[in-house]
Design an enzyme around this catalytic site. Structure first.
Site, PDB file in Angstrom:
ATOM      1  N   TYR A   1       0.823  -1.223   0.000  1.00 39.58           N
ATOM      2  CA  TYR A   1       0.000   0.000   0.000  1.00 39.58           C
ATOM      3  C   TYR A   1       0.855   1.271   0.000  1.00 39.58           C
ATOM      4  O   TYR A   1       0.337   2.369  -0.163  1.00 39.58           O
ATOM      5  CB  TYR A   1      -0.950   0.042   1.210  1.00 39.58           C
ATOM      6  CG  TYR A   1      -1.947  -1.091   1.289  1.00 39.58           C
ATOM      7  CD1 TYR A   1      -2.137  -1.969   0.236  1.00 39.58           C
ATOM      8  CD2 TYR A   1      -2.709  -1.288   2.434  1.00 39.58           C
ATOM      9  CE1 TYR A   1      -3.042  -3.011   0.323  1.00 39.58           C
ATOM     10  CE2 TYR A   1      -3.617  -2.323   2.535  1.00 39.58           C
ATOM     11  CZ  TYR A   1      -3.773  -3.188   1.467  1.00 39.58           C
ATOM     12  OH  TYR A   1      -4.670  -4.226   1.568  1.00 39.58           O
TER      13      TYR A   1
ATOM     14  N   HIS B   1       0.237 -11.794   1.402  1.00 40.68           N
ATOM     15  CA  HIS B   1      -0.797 -10.954   0.773  1.00 40.68           C
ATOM     16  C   HIS B   1      -1.614 -11.700  -0.292  1.00 40.68           C
ATOM     17  O   HIS B   1      -2.837 -11.558  -0.364  1.00 40.68           O
ATOM     18  CB  HIS B   1      -0.131  -9.720   0.162  1.00 40.68           C
ATOM     19  CG  HIS B   1      -1.032  -8.552   0.010  1.00 40.68           C
ATOM     20  ND1 HIS B   1      -0.620  -7.263   0.165  1.00 40.68           N
ATOM     21  CD2 HIS B   1      -2.348  -8.463  -0.300  1.00 40.68           C
ATOM     22  CE1 HIS B   1      -1.631  -6.436  -0.042  1.00 40.68           C
ATOM     23  NE2 HIS B   1      -2.688  -7.151  -0.326  1.00 40.68           N
TER      24      HIS B   1
END
Ligand SMILES: NC(=O)c1ccc[n+]([C@@H]2O[C@H](COP(=O)([O-])OP(=O)(O)OC[C@H]3O[C@@H](n4cnc5c(N)ncnc54)[C@H](OP(=O)(O)O)[C@@H]3O)[C@@H](O)[C@H]2O)c1
Length: 280
Positions: A53, A111
């Site tokens: 992110y 992830h």
């Protein structure tokens, strides 16, 4: 802004995860730091970020500025699949901790699956960073039913969750059942379907009966099934709206009606990262 009451948690393989967290994907810089700080001041106790992110520094800034004790906040970050080779994984986690300015995170997730690197090797490294104290708990994200079973088999430390796309418009019953079978929590990402819950007529009608908005009914539908939700917002007023979901209950009939909205093809997030064409 009034604060939210204490947020209930779900227990999974030794972890207690607050049922509500703040998602931070796509938030950066001052906006991100400010909303994280505001959320914590309001009573949120769970923040979701990821190395991908590109906002861990900002999340760390908000965390420290909030004045909330580190031990009282559940911080999740995630390792990106290109860092799944064991040495790379450890380096990536240490860099995440440095950016967040914390000594350990509460939950570290893989992830997305990475079919290029043996899962056994990656899980070995994930378990090692847990044993070394870099994270309190470990888990996975975007893992299919088959991959969850494989991960549980090779992990030498408990896996506490699978973070997956989950909202009323997507049928995730199989992966939810797989997580439950292994004692893992389900953490719902995109829990308000990227904001589109607001426009759903069924959720809005049920909300009117409870004096709640459609997004609140949407989030309630999930937490009432012990599914952790991490809605993201960049707006302070929505922080309180998204947190006011623990003071009402949906009836069995309302839960069943919302469950009817689920579709097998209701996915919003690009699944091509997974390297797998099949969800279950
Ligand atoms: N593990 C993974 O692969 C993965 C993938 C995707 C997401 N995630 C995590 O899950 C978090 C949440 O998912 P998401 O960001 O995809 O989607 P989401 O939380 O379902 O929706 C976020 C969107 O909804 C809007 N919104 C928030 N509260 C609202 C409300 N009460 N009424 C109407 N609109 C509202 C936000 O806009 P405003 O900012 O204008 O409020 C934003 O555009 C992410 O931030 C990230 O932390 C993980």
């Amino acid at each position: 802004m009034s604060t939210v009451g204490s947020i209930p948690g779900v227990t999974a393989n030794g972890a207690k995860i607050p049922l509500l967290g703040l998602g931070t994907w796509d938030l950066r810089g001052r906006t991100c730091a400010h909303i994280v700080e505001a959320a914590l001041r309001l009573g949120y106790r769970h923040i979701d970020t990821a190395e991908m992110y590109d906002n861990e520094r900002d999340v760390g800034e908000g965390l420290h500025a909030s004045g909330v004790k580190r031990a009282d906040v559940f911080v999740t970050t995630k390792v990106w699949p290109s860092h799944f080779a064991p040495r790379e994984l450890e380096r990536a986690v240490r860099e995440s901790l440095a950016r967040l300015r914390v000594r350990q995170v509460d939950l570290l997730l893989l992830h997305w699956p990475n079919p290029q690197i043996p899962l056994r090797d990656t899980l070995g490294a994930l378990c090692k960073v847990k044993r070394d104290g870099l994270t309190r708990h470990i888990g996975v994200s975007n893992f299919t039913v088959k991959l969850v079973a494989e991960a549980v088999q090779v992990a030498t430390e408990p896996l506490v969750c699978n973070q997956v796309e989950c909202h009323p418009f997507l049928d995730q019953s199989k992966v939810i059942a797989a997580c439950r079978k292994h004692g893992m929590a389900v953490v719902a990402y995109s829990p308000i379907a990227r904001g589109s819950a607001r426009n759903d007529k069924v959720l809005a009608r049920i909300g009117t009966a409870h004096g709640k908005s459609a997004p609140q009914v949407c989030l309630r539908f999930l937490v009432q099934q012990d599914i952790v939700v991490i809605p993201r917002t960049s707006k302070e007023q929505r922080l309180s709206e998204n947190a006011a979901i623990f003071d009402f209950s949906l009836s069995a009939g309302e839960m069943a009606e919302i469950a009817q909205l689920a579709r097998r093809d209701g996915r919003l997030v690009d699944w091509s990262y997974s390297g797998s064409a099949q969800w279950d």
